[in-house]
Design an enzyme around this catalytic site. Structure first.
Site, short mmCIF file in Angstrom:
data_model
loop_
_atom_site.label_atom_id
_atom_site.label_comp_id
_atom_site.label_asym_id
_atom_site.label_seq_id
_atom_site.Cartn_x
_atom_site.Cartn_y
_atom_site.Cartn_z
N GLU A 130 -2.50 0.86 0.26
CA GLU A 130 -3.57 0.11 -0.40
C GLU A 130 -3.76 0.57 -1.85
OE1 GLU A 130 -4.89 -2.56 0.75
OE2 GLU A 130 -3.87 -2.36 2.67
N HIS A 133 -1.22 -0.87 -4.16
CA HIS A 133 -1.52 -2.20 -4.72
C HIS A 133 -2.32 -2.08 -6.02
CE1 HIS A 133 -0.05 -4.98 -1.69
NE2 HIS A 133 -0.76 -4.43 -0.72
N GLU A 193 3.89 -6.66 -1.38
CA GLU A 193 3.81 -5.84 -0.17
C GLU A 193 4.91 -4.79 -0.15
OE1 GLU A 193 1.30 -5.60 1.77
OE2 GLU A 193 0.39 -7.20 0.61
#
Ligand SMILES: [Zn+2]
Length: 270
Positions: A130, A133, A193
Site C-alpha cells: 500500500e 502505491h 499493482e
C-alpha cells in the site's frame, strides 16, 4: 465569502498546474500533475478523516501498537522526503481483510487483515504494498489520467467548503464522499499493482522483513476465499503469474534482507 475566494484561488492554481512526466521508482515514465502533491496530500488527509468518522477504530492497544510498529519500520526505508510526510496510522474495527495508504502518508488497516496476515512479515507485505502505491505516485497518476480539470475543481470546492465549517457530513451529502469522488481507494491498474508489489517487497527486505511474507500472505488470502477482493489482491488477470513473480522476487531479495538484518534491522513487531 472567504470560502469562495479560497475556492477561486485554488481554481486558478489548478488551471495553471501543468501535467508533467516523471519516472516511477521502477523506471517507468508516468504522467502526473493533474493535481499537485500538496493538494493530493490535502485530499488524502480529508479522506482519512472521513474514514475515521465512519468506521470505529480498534481499542485493542496491543494490535494498534503492532500495526504502528510495522508501518514505522517500513516508512523508515523511504526516501527522506517521503519519510517527512508525518505518517499517520489507524486500525479500523472491520472484518474485511483490507488495508489502504493515502497520499499525505495516511495508513488505514482493517482488523480483518489479521485473519490472513498472521505474522509481522505478512502484515508488512500488505502495508509495504500500500505504501508502495503512495511513493510511486499512483494516486496522482490515476487522477491525472481519469479526471478532467473540472472534476478536480469540484472536489476542491467541496474540500474548501468542508474546511470552512460545513462538516464532512455535508460534503458527503453534496454528491458522494471525498473518497468516492476522488477514487483515492480504487484499485490501481495492473501496471500499478505490479509496481506496488515490486516496491513493497523491496521495502520489506530493506526493513529486515522476509519478502516471502508477501507470498504466504497471498496464499492465505487465496485459501480463505470469499467474494470481496481486497485492494492488494486486485486487478491482476493472471493470479498464478503474480504469485510466481512475488516468489521469484522474494528469492532475489534474500541478500537484501540478510544485509538489513546484519545491519541491525531485525523487526520485532508483535
Ligand atoms: Zn495495490
Amino acid at each position: 465569502m472567504k470560502a469562495k475566494a479560497l475556492v477561486l484561488s485554488i481554481a486558478i492554481t489548478i488551471a495553471l498546474t501543468a501535467c508533467a512526466t516523471t519516472t516511477s521508482p521502477t523506471g517507468r515514465t508516468q504522467v502526473i500533475g493533474g493535481v499537485s502533491e500538496a493538494q493530493l496530500a490535502q485530499l488524502g488527509a480529508k479522506a482519512f478523516e472521513e474514514a475515521k468518522a465512519k468506521t470505529p477504530q480498534s481499542r485493542d492497544s496491543r494490535q494498534t501498537t503492532y500495526v504502528r510498529c510495522v508501518v514505522t519500520s517500513i516508512v523508515r526505508e523511504l526516501p527522506t522526503d517521503w519519510q517527512r510526510l508525518g505518517w499517520d496510522v489507524a486500525l479500523f474495527e472491520d472484518k474485511d481483510a483490507n488495508a489502504f495508504a493515502l497520499p499525505g502518508g495516511k495508513v488505514g488497516v482493517y482488523t480483518g487483515i489479521f485473519t490472513v496476515a498472521r505474522n509481522q512479515d505478512q502484515l508488512a507485505g500488505v502495508i509495504a504494498h500500500e505504501i508502495g502505491h503512495v511513493v510511486s505516485r499512483h494516486h496522482n497518476e490515476r487522477i491525472t489520467r481519469q479526471m478532467g480539470a473540472s472534476g478536480v475543481l469540484q472536489i476542491l470546492s467541496g474540500l474548501a467548503g468542508s474546511r470552512y465549517g460545513e462538516g464532512v457530513g455535508n460534503v458527503v451529502g453534496q454528491g458522494g464522499s471525498i473518497i468516492a469522488q476522488t477514487g483515492l481507494l480504487l484499485p490501481g491498474s495492473r501496471v500499478q499493482e505490479s509496481e506496488a508489489d515490486v516496491v513493497g517487497q523491496q521495502l520489506m527486505a530493506r526493513a529486515g522483513y522476509d519478502p516471502n511474507g508477501a507470498v504466504t500472505l497471498w496464499q492465505n488470502m487465496a485459501a480463505a476465499g470469499g467474494t470481496r477482493q481486497p485492494e492488494w489482491l486486485s486487478t491482476h488477470p493472471d493470479p498464478a503469474s503474480r504469485l510466481r513473480e512475488l516468489q521469484q522476487r522474494a528469492d532475489g531479495l534474500r541478500p537484501t534482507m540478510l544485509a538489513a538484518r546484519n545491519a541491525g534491522k531485525v523487526p520485532r513487531c508483535q
